[in-house]
Every structure is written in structure tokens, then in C-alpha cells.
Design a protein around this motif. Structure first.
Motif, PDB file in Angstrom:
ATOM      1  N   GLU A   1     -15.385  34.409   6.418  1.00 24.06           N
ATOM      2  CA  GLU A   1     -14.979  33.093   6.908  1.00 24.06           C
ATOM      3  C   GLU A   1     -14.614  32.138   5.775  1.00 24.06           C
ATOM      4  N   LYS A   2     -15.173  32.361   4.601  1.00 26.11           N
ATOM      5  CA  LYS A   2     -14.894  31.513   3.445  1.00 26.11           C
ATOM      6  C   LYS A   2     -13.785  32.075   2.557  1.00 26.11           C
ATOM      7  N   ASN A   3     -13.408  33.328   2.790  1.00 27.97           N
ATOM      8  CA  ASN A   3     -12.473  34.012   1.888  1.00 27.97           C
ATOM      9  C   ASN A   3     -12.965  33.919   0.443  1.00 27.97           C
ATOM     10  N   ALA A   4     -14.266  34.146   0.281  1.00 31.03           N
ATOM     11  CA  ALA A   4     -14.889  34.005  -1.037  1.00 31.03           C
ATOM     12  C   ALA A   4     -16.216  34.744  -1.038  1.00 31.03           C
ATOM     13  N   TYR A   5     -16.752  34.920  -2.244  1.00 29.90           N
ATOM     14  CA  TYR A   5     -18.082  35.502  -2.400  1.00 29.90           C
ATOM     15  C   TYR A   5     -19.131  34.395  -2.350  1.00 29.90           C
ATOM     16  N   ALA A   6     -20.232  34.659  -1.668  1.00 33.33           N
ATOM     17  CA  ALA A   6     -21.356  33.733  -1.639  1.00 33.33           C
ATOM     18  C   ALA A   6     -21.953  33.606  -3.031  1.00 33.33           C
ATOM     19  N   SER A   7     -22.600  32.474  -3.285  1.00 32.47           N
ATOM     20  CA  SER A   7     -23.255  32.300  -4.579  1.00 32.47           C
ATOM     21  C   SER A   7     -24.454  33.220  -4.730  1.00 32.47           C
ATOM     22  N   TRP A   8     -25.206  33.431  -3.638  1.00 33.06           N
ATOM     23  CA  TRP A   8     -26.369  34.303  -3.753  1.00 33.06           C
ATOM     24  C   TRP A   8     -26.798  34.817  -2.379  1.00 33.06           C
ATOM     25  N   GLN A   9     -27.640  35.807  -2.425  1.00 30.77           N
ATOM     26  CA  GLN A   9     -28.307  36.352  -1.244  1.00 30.77           C
ATOM     27  C   GLN A   9     -29.779  35.973  -1.329  1.00 30.77           C
ATOM     28  N   TYR A  10     -30.337  35.519  -0.207  1.00 33.62           N
ATOM     29  CA  TYR A  10     -31.744  35.127  -0.170  1.00 33.62           C
ATOM     30  C   TYR A  10     -32.648  36.365  -0.248  1.00 33.62           C
ATOM     31  N   PRO A  11     -33.964  36.161  -0.445  1.00 30.59           N
ATOM     32  CA  PRO A  11     -34.871  37.287  -0.713  1.00 30.59           C
ATOM     33  C   PRO A  11     -35.028  38.279   0.427  1.00 30.59           C
TER      34      PRO A  11
ATOM     35  N   THR B   1     -26.222  32.809   1.365  1.00 34.45           N
ATOM     36  CA  THR B   1     -25.936  31.392   1.467  1.00 34.45           C
ATOM     37  C   THR B   1     -24.485  31.178   1.864  1.00 34.45           C
ATOM     38  N   ASP B   2     -24.206  30.018   2.440  1.00 33.34           N
ATOM     39  CA  ASP B   2     -22.833  29.655   2.766  1.00 33.34           C
ATOM     40  C   ASP B   2     -22.158  28.950   1.593  1.00 33.34           C
ATOM     41  N   LYS B   3     -22.893  28.773   0.508  1.00 32.31           N
ATOM     42  CA  LYS B   3     -22.364  28.086  -0.675  1.00 32.31           C
ATOM     43  C   LYS B   3     -21.598  29.078  -1.553  1.00 32.31           C
ATOM     44  N   ILE B   4     -20.507  28.597  -2.163  1.00 31.81           N
ATOM     45  CA  ILE B   4     -19.737  29.411  -3.095  1.00 31.81           C
ATOM     46  C   ILE B   4     -19.677  28.694  -4.441  1.00 31.81           C
ATOM     47  N   ASP B   5     -19.327  29.429  -5.518  1.00 29.54           N
ATOM     48  CA  ASP B   5     -19.234  28.798  -6.832  1.00 29.54           C
ATOM     49  C   ASP B   5     -18.079  29.385  -7.623  1.00 29.54           C
ATOM     50  N   VAL B   6     -17.644  28.627  -8.620  1.00 32.97           N
ATOM     51  CA  VAL B   6     -16.423  28.961  -9.345  1.00 32.97           C
ATOM     52  C   VAL B   6     -16.619  30.118 -10.316  1.00 32.97           C
TER      53      VAL B   6
ATOM     54  N   THR C   1     -17.203  23.092  -8.805  1.00 34.52           N
ATOM     55  CA  THR C   1     -18.161  24.028  -9.406  1.00 34.52           C
ATOM     56  C   THR C   1     -18.906  24.766  -8.319  1.00 34.52           C
ATOM     57  N   VAL C   2     -19.429  24.024  -7.356  1.00 32.97           N
ATOM     58  CA  VAL C   2     -20.045  24.605  -6.167  1.00 32.97           C
ATOM     59  C   VAL C   2     -19.412  23.953  -4.946  1.00 32.97           C
ATOM     60  N   TYR C   3     -19.454  24.648  -3.818  1.00 35.54           N
ATOM     61  CA  TYR C   3     -18.885  24.121  -2.584  1.00 35.54           C
ATOM     62  C   TYR C   3     -19.665  24.679  -1.408  1.00 35.54           C
TER      63      TYR C   3
ATOM     64  N   VAL D   1     -17.070  18.821 -12.112  1.00 39.81           N
ATOM     65  CA  VAL D   1     -16.152  19.877 -12.536  1.00 39.81           C
ATOM     66  C   VAL D   1     -16.601  20.308 -13.922  1.00 39.81           C
ATOM     67  N   TRP D   2     -16.792  21.606 -14.115  1.00 39.67           N
ATOM     68  CA  TRP D   2     -17.216  22.142 -15.406  1.00 39.67           C
ATOM     69  C   TRP D   2     -16.041  22.862 -16.052  1.00 39.67           C
ATOM     70  N   PRO D   3     -15.430  22.262 -17.078  1.00 40.61           N
ATOM     71  CA  PRO D   3     -14.320  22.950 -17.749  1.00 40.61           C
ATOM     72  C   PRO D   3     -14.707  24.333 -18.270  1.00 40.61           C
ATOM     73  N   GLY D   4     -15.953  24.471 -18.724  1.00 38.82           N
ATOM     74  CA  GLY D   4     -16.399  25.754 -19.261  1.00 38.82           C
ATOM     75  C   GLY D   4     -16.603  26.817 -18.210  1.00 38.82           C
ATOM     76  N   TRP D   5     -16.603  26.445 -16.937  1.00 42.62           N
ATOM     77  CA  TRP D   5     -16.770  27.426 -15.857  1.00 42.62           C
ATOM     78  C   TRP D   5     -15.498  27.636 -15.057  1.00 42.62           C
ATOM     79  N   GLU D   6     -14.721  26.554 -14.863  1.00 37.45           N
ATOM     80  CA  GLU D   6     -13.471  26.744 -14.124  1.00 37.45           C
ATOM     81  C   GLU D   6     -12.485  27.580 -14.934  1.00 37.45           C
ATOM     82  N   GLY D   7     -12.766  27.735 -16.229  1.00 36.07           N
ATOM     83  CA  GLY D   7     -11.947  28.639 -17.030  1.00 36.07           C
ATOM     84  C   GLY D   7     -11.932  30.051 -16.487  1.00 36.07           C
ATOM     85  N   ALA D   8     -13.045  30.482 -15.872  1.00 42.57           N
ATOM     86  CA  ALA D   8     -13.091  31.825 -15.283  1.00 42.57           C
ATOM     87  C   ALA D   8     -12.076  31.955 -14.156  1.00 42.57           C
TER      88      ALA D   8
END
Length: 753
Positions: A275-285, A293-298, A331-333, A348-355
Motif C-alpha cells: 500500500e505504501k510502495n515502499a519498505y517499512a522501517s522495521w518489524q515489531y518483535p 510498522t506503517d512508517k517508512i524511511d529514506v 527522513t521518516v514518513y 531533512v537529513w542531507p547525509g541520508w537522502e543521499g542514499a
């Protein structure tokens, strides 16, 4: 010289000699000066930067000045360490030290290309121990193995090899990478999901990334979550080991390639959100049922594209849908609700959006690459430094100046985008992309590559090379050309034809999205209860499935099965809140707790104590690593299982006698191997805690046959020999835990009889 041309850049203008953002204006009259109306200061080049590649853009002094300022900050961040004549990279003005992940990002982006010796020395600073392993120097809860992304160094080691061909250095790092991989396969790997446990890479400030209930005096939930970014770096580690094995004739490439493919499949199976067309930031335990999570990150999504974890179809979906805003990539959404300090959220993190910029260029989405290039220009030109963070609504630079990974991301905008460099094992490929707002020609002189010094000139705009020449010799099919160094100097010229693919991107003001507050719920009278708000829908996670409970205020809990319940509020636009604090339900008669100090069940010879408050029973066991490691005793408890099935094992503990549960200050997370009837079945992690309270450890889910079992908590190597290497933490001298109880929970569909 006066410049009349301009191009809008999503609500700010980039002109050849200035940048305009509403009432703010930055002017670069030449390549050595920037005057910022935003910070009301003037920068003038004051350092000798002649040792670095020289960039010239006579028709666009803003571009030239930003490059020169960035090289000056690179030099300012380069310092000798421990009296060594070889310098290392400092992390930034506020961080005068070498940090694992900051250095790794920076070396991989660009610094490994233009200063390989300082890069090598910096990476060597981040190995330690006996056997040598990679260092996890910052993170959460006493760091490793709550934070596990130290393996990010592998991508920097590989980039250094691509830049230099230095097999001696690769041979030196190979056993370090190998031992780290083997240790983490024992300590951090979850065979049930095929993923590695540990915190999100970079996003390591607990409640700034995770729900606040995961930052509540202990960090077991973060330790046993599985982060996409960190798992991608493990996949890169395996790939680097496989490639290095071939180069060094180690004969182990098949093993590491198998690990790579297995992990790549696990990431795509567990962590993709359609639904997000993206990878989740993490999986819970695990004890929660492993929801994502429904949160994504750059970081996760950028590197998923760049390193090929995402296939071509998913890569295009990520790039078409990742939420871009005026000043760069989220950075996160979505963001956390109001009141959160601007850092990972609202930044916005320039050092991370570089990826994401690198991934976009590799996958052919030039519009995202262009937007992040502009974002880097804005950060430097308006704020007169490569700031750590840029406020995502105002563009103001925040936190540390001359931040290393921000510097490297800005330089990557030039080397990887404008000049289109890609380092491969067989040589250097060139595929420039020059946006239409850039006024050339662009010249990069004295660029070092494996003994050669290159002078590169790019004219025109677009992404397709019309003509290419080397030392005046025309190159046929320039898109297939690979430069291989012969140790001589060369002049390379490329003319672009003005055309470029215009892939779709998601850039709009509406991407400044804040998620709902976390809903609150309780368990009472056999029901999960909450007070709904009419503006939200609600989803209840039961531990196995989501149930739509919109319009309801309670849910009757089945009394015959284990469940882990958490509530999520959902807006009309489908934006999810963070998960509420989980409520675990155990049917009657399915939980057994054993006092660790009780001689009726415990056969431990560890000392007992009662000074720390908050214990149950008569006290707790003191399990300290005090130098007498090989002769020390393990904690051992007899348990009786009524019926064969799946069980969760955890401990109630304290690890707070230093009183520091901060992010960066300590490295004494305790590590123990769990043995059942003498067989090692995994690792229990004891993060740092507050002082006078006992908390739940991480859990392990294990199959147990009915009957009596001996559970041993040991400080060992993972069931081989008691030589104490795998369970050594990053502190090396302090690996202590105070054990109150062992908890055994049945989990299954039907309550055991």
C-alpha cells in the motif's frame, strides 16, 4: 558577470549566481564567495583545497562556490589521531571523533574516492577486540546488540577497494568482516523470519523514531525488532564477503552468496508494504507476532534501490511514490505528532537522502536525483555549511555544522550525478546527468583514479551522451565505455544531447504529514477497551491479524489462546498512528515464573543480592563478568513443561548500576546465550535500564517437549567452547546483569490441558 536565467525549484529559485527562497537570497559572485541573506553572513574560501579535485563552472559560480565550501569543510574535518601521521575524518563540529555509521556513509558516498588513505585510516579505527570485529560505537540501550548496524562498514570497505584496487587492505578487513558476520548470525539472527534483529540504522534516538513506549527505561522491544535499513546492510556485508572471497581466493563465496540471497528474500517477504510502495522501517518483535510498522524511511528505501534489494519494478514504485517535500526527502514518513524535537522527525537529513539520490540515479529516475542535488545546494548555500539536519518546513540548518555525511552527500551530487561516475570492479563508468537549470561547461580537474589524474569536462544538459572523447579520440558507444587506469593522465570530454528521462515523482506540500496520536487502551473484564475519536478509524492487531474495530470501543478477548493486542488510529487519508503499547493476554495456567534465587528450582552458584529495589521474591542473582570468565558459573534453572508446544522464554532483570540509559554514552548492554538441556538455541539481550527497577528482557520463541528441562543462561561462544568471544559486548570489561525471574509463556492456538 550578470546572470538572467533562472529555474524554479519547488518554491525556491536556483540561478547561476544566486538562490532565492521567498524573502531570503544567497549570492555567489564567484566560486570563492557566498553571501547568505538567511544567516546574514559571508563565506570566503580560506583553506588550501588544492589537494582535492578542482571543480570549475564559470557560468554558474553558485555551483562552484558550494563545491569549494564543501571541500573546505572536508579539510577541516580531517585530523591526525593518537599522534599518527595519517589523519582520520571527524564526524562534524559537534562530534570530534570517528563514528562508525557516519564514516561509512561518507566513504561510500564519495570520500573513499577522493581521499582513500584517510578513509582507510578512519575505517581501521572502528575495529576492536580479540578476535577483531567491527565496532558499534553509538546506539541505544548500551548499544550492541540493541543497535547492530556496525556492519555498515562493509559497504565502505568495498567502495574503498573499488577506488583503489588495494587487495592488501581488503585481505586485512576480510577476517574482521567474516568474524563479525559469524558472531551476528549467532547473536542477532532470527531464523523464524530470516531477518537480523536490531535498531534502525542511523535512526537511533529511540523515541525520535520508535513509539514512546519502546523508550521507557529499557529497550528490549527495540533490540528484538528487525529494521529494514540494518538488514540491507547485512545483505551488503554478505555480498562484499562473497566478492572479496573470490578476489582473495578464500573459497567461501558460495556460502556468503547463499546468505545474501536468503536475506534478500526475507527482506522482500517480510518488510515490503504494497500500500505504501515502499519498505517499512522495521518489524515489531516476535512476541507481538512480527507486524510491520506503517512508517517508512529514506535510508532503507534509498539503499534498497541502490543495492538491488528491490527489483526493477519495486525500485520504480519506491522512486515514484517516496514522499518528497520542498527542501528534500522526508527522513521518516509520516512524522510524529507535534511537540517532537526536530531531528529525525520534521527534518531533512542531507547525509541520508543521499542514499535515495544514489538509488534514483542508478535506477534512472533523474528527477529525484535532481531534487536531492538541489536540496544539497540549498543546505550549503543558504546555511553556509553542510548541516546535519535541515528543518523540513523552513530550510533552516540545525544541529552540527560541517557534518561528514552531509559533506559526502553534497560531493556525491557532483561526482555521481553531474559527472555520472560509477566505480565497478572492471573500471570507471561515466553517465552524467546535468539538469536544465545548470549552466555549463562543468570541469573537474585533477580527479584521482587508481594512479591516473583525470580532467573531465561536461557540456550541455540531460542524461544522454551525444559525444565522448578521451585525449581527443572519439569513443564509440560511450554508454558502454569503461575507463581502466593505465597510471597516466587523461582528458575526458562529454557532450550531452539535452534529453533525459522524466520519471514520475511524488513531490508536494501535502507530503508534510503528521500521524495521529497513539491511542490508549486497557484490558479489563476480559475485554480490550479504548475511547475512540470519531475522526479516526481503528485497527486492532491481535498478534496474528488486523481487525477493523472502527466505531467500536471494546473487543472481547478469546480466553483460550495467547494474544498480543495493539491499537492503531487511521485518518481518512489512510495515515496510521504508531502502535499503542501492546497488551499481552495469557490464558489462565499458561505462564510460569521462576525466581532465579530460589534454591528449589535454581542450581546456580552465582551470588545473590537484594540491594537493587523492585525485585520479586527474596532477591536476585548477580551475574557479573569480573575477569574470572573461564571459571565463572552460569545461571541454571529447572522448569517443567506440561505439554509439548511453542513457548516464549524471557527474564526479568536490571542493568542500571551506572544509571545511564542514554543513546551514545555507554556500551555495556549485557549478552548471554540461552541453552536448553545443553543445546544453544539463541541469545538473550539485556539492555541498559534505570537503576531501581526490573524489566523484561528480549524473548526467544522455542519448541519444548512436555517434561522437565534445564535452562541455562551462559556467557559463551554459542554452544561450541567456553572461550567467551561471541558474548563479548562493546564495553569488553563490563557485561553484567542482575537476574530476578525466568518467565515461560505458552503460545499457540489452543490452551494446553
Amino acid at each position: 558577470m550578470a546572470f538572467a536565467e533562472s529555474t524554479d525549484s519547488f518554491c525556491y529559485e536556483v540561478k547561476p549566481d544566486r538562490l532565492i527562497d521567498q524573502t531570503y537570497q544567497t549570492i555567489a559572485p564567484n566560486g570563492r564567495t557566498i553571501e547568505s541573506g538567511r544567516v546574514r553572513k559571508k563565506w570566503e574560501l580560506s583553506q588550501d583545497i588544492s589537494a582535492y579535485p578542482q571543480f570549475k563552472a564559470a557560468n554558474m559560480p553558485l555551483l562552484e562556490a558550494v563545491y569549494n565550501l564543501t571541500l573546505e569543510e572536508t579539510k577541516k574535518n580531517t585530523h591526525p589521531l593518537h599522534g599518527s601521521p595519517t589523519p582520520v575524518f571527524n564526524t562534524g563540529v559537534h562530534w570530534n571523533k570517528v563514528w562508525t555509521r557516519d564514516t561509512s556513509f561518507a566513504v561510500q558516498y564519495s570520500l573513499g574516492w577522493i581521499d582513500p588513505e584517510t578513509s582507510k585510516a578512519s575505517l581501521l579505527e572502528k575495529i576492536k577486540g580479540a578476535p577483531l570485529e567491527l565496532q558499534e560505537d553509538t546506539g541505544t540501550g548500551g548499544s550492541y546488540p540493541v543497535s547492530t548496524d556496525r556492519i555498515i562498514i562493509a559497504m565502505a570497505v568495498w567502495e574503498h577497494y573499488l577506488a583503489t584496487g588495494d587487495t592488501a587492505y581488503l585481505a586485512k578487513m576480510y577476517p574482521v568482516l567474516k568474524y563479525t558476520a559469524e558472531k551476528d548470525l549467532h547473536i542477532c539472527y532470527d531464523p523464524r523470519t530470516g531477518l537480523f534483529k536490531g535498531e534502525t540504522s542511523g535512526l537511533d534516538h529511540r523515541r525520535k523514531t520508535y513509539p514512546i513506549w519502546m523508550d521507557n527505561g529499557y529497550f528490549s522491544d527495540i533490540a528484538q525488532s528487525k529494521a529494514t535499513s540494518t538488514n540491507i546492510f547485512y545483505a551488503v556485508l554478505f555480498k562484499v564477503l562473497a566478492e572479496s572471497s573470490d578476489i582473495l581466493n578464500k573459497g567461501e563465496s558460495a556460502k556468503w552468496n547463499a546468505e545474501y540471497l536468503k536475506l534478500k528474500n526475507a527482506i522482500n517477504t517480510n518488510l515490503w508494504i504494497p500500500e505504501k510502495n515502499a519498505y517499512a522501517s522495521w518489524q515489531y518483535p516476535e512476541y507481538m507476532g512480527n507486524p510491520v510498522t506503517d512508517k517508512i524511511d529514506v535510508i532503507a528505501n534509498g539503499y534498497a534501490v541502490y543495492y538491488g534489494i528491490a527489483d526493477a519494478e519495486r525500485s520504480q514504485k519506491i522512486l515514484a511514490h517516496y514522499p518528497m517535500i520542498k527542501y528534500g526527502a522526508n527522513t521518516v514518513y509520516p512524522q510524529k505528532p507535534d511537540g517532537m524535537f526536530v531531528y529525525h522527525n520534521w527534518g531533512v537529513w542531507p547525509g541520508w537522502e543521499g542514499a535515495l539520490m544514489l538509488g534514483a540515479k542508478k535506477a534512472g529516475n533523474h528527477r529525484i536525483a535532481e531534487e536531492i542535488l538541489k536540496s544539497n545546494l540549498y543546505n550549503v548555500a543558504m546555511n553556509l555549511s553542510n548541516y546535519e539536519v535541515v528543518h523540513y518546513q523552513t530550510g533552516q540548518g540545525l544541529c552540527s555544522t560541517q557534518q561528514l555525511w552531509s559533506i559526502a552527500s553534497t560531493l556525491a551530487s557532483y561526482y555521481r550525478i553531474l559527472f555520472g561516475m560509477t566505480y565497478e570492479t572492471d573500471g570507471l563508468r561515466l553517465s552524467p546527468y546535468v539538469p536544465s537549470f545548470v549552466k555549463g561547461p562543468l570541469i573537474l580537474d585533477r580527479y584521482p583514479y587508481k594512479g591516473s589524474l583525470l580532467s573531465l569536462t561536461v557540456t550541455g544538459t540531460g542524461s544522454r551522451i551525444k559525444t565522448m572523447s578521451i585525449d581527443g579520440r572519439i569513443i564509440d558507444r560511450p554508454e558502454q565505455y569503461v575507463f581502466r587506469s593505465d597510471g597516466k593522465n587523461h582528458d575526458i570530454r562529454m557532450e550531452l544531447d539535452g534529453s533525459a528521462d522524466q520519471s514520475p515523482i511524488n513531490i508536494k506540500q501535502d507530503n508534510l504529514v503528521v500521524c495521529p496520536d497513539i491511542p490508549q487502551m486497557i484490558y479489563a473484564d476480559g475485554k480490550i477497551q479504548w475511547k475512540p475519536e470519531t475522526k479516526y478509524g481503528y485497527l486492532l492487531w491481535t498478534g496474528t491479524e488486523y481487525i477493523d474495530v472502527t466505531g467500536k470501543s471494546e473487543y472481547k478477548v478469546p480466553q483460550n489462546k495467547y494474544g498480543c493486542y495493539t491499537l492503531i488510529a487511521v485518518t481518512e487519508d489512510g495515515i496510521h498512528s504508531e502502535f499503542s503499547a501492546p497488551v499481552v493476554f495469557n490464558p489462565a495456567g499458561t505462564v510460569w515464573e521462576y525466581e532465579m534465587e530460589d534454591v528449589k528450582t535454581s542450581i546456580s552458584e552465582l551470588p545473590k543480592a537484594s540491594e537493587i529495589k523492585g525485585y520479586s521474591g527474596d532477591g536476585y542473582l548477580v551475574d557479573k563478568v569480573d575477569g574470572q570468565i573461564k571459571s565463572r558459573k552460569s545461571a541454571e534453572v529447572w522448569v517443567t513443561v506440561p505439554e509439548s508446544g511453542e513457548y516464549l522464554i524471557s527474564f526479568r532483570y536490571n542493568n542500571g548500576d551506572r544509571g545511564d540509559v542514554g543513546t551514545t554514552g555507554e556500551a555495556h548492554c549485557a549478552i548471554r546465550s540461552l541453552l536448553i538441556d545443553g543445546q544453544d538455541i539463541g541469545t538473550i539481550v539485556f539492555s541498559t535500564t534505570f537503576r531501581n527497577q526490573f524489566y523484561p528482557s528480549t524473548t526467544l520463541r522455542v519448541p519444548l517437549a512436555a517434561g522437565r528441562h534445564l535452562i541455562t543462561l551462559a556467557y559463551n561462544t554459542g554452544g561450541k567452547e567456553m572461550n567467551n568471544s561471541y558474548d563479548i559486548n562493546m564495553d569488553t570489561n563490563k557485561n553484567d546483569v542482575y537476574l530476578d525471574t525466568l518467565k515461560l509463556e505458552w503460545v499457540g492456538k489452543n490452551k494446553p490441558q
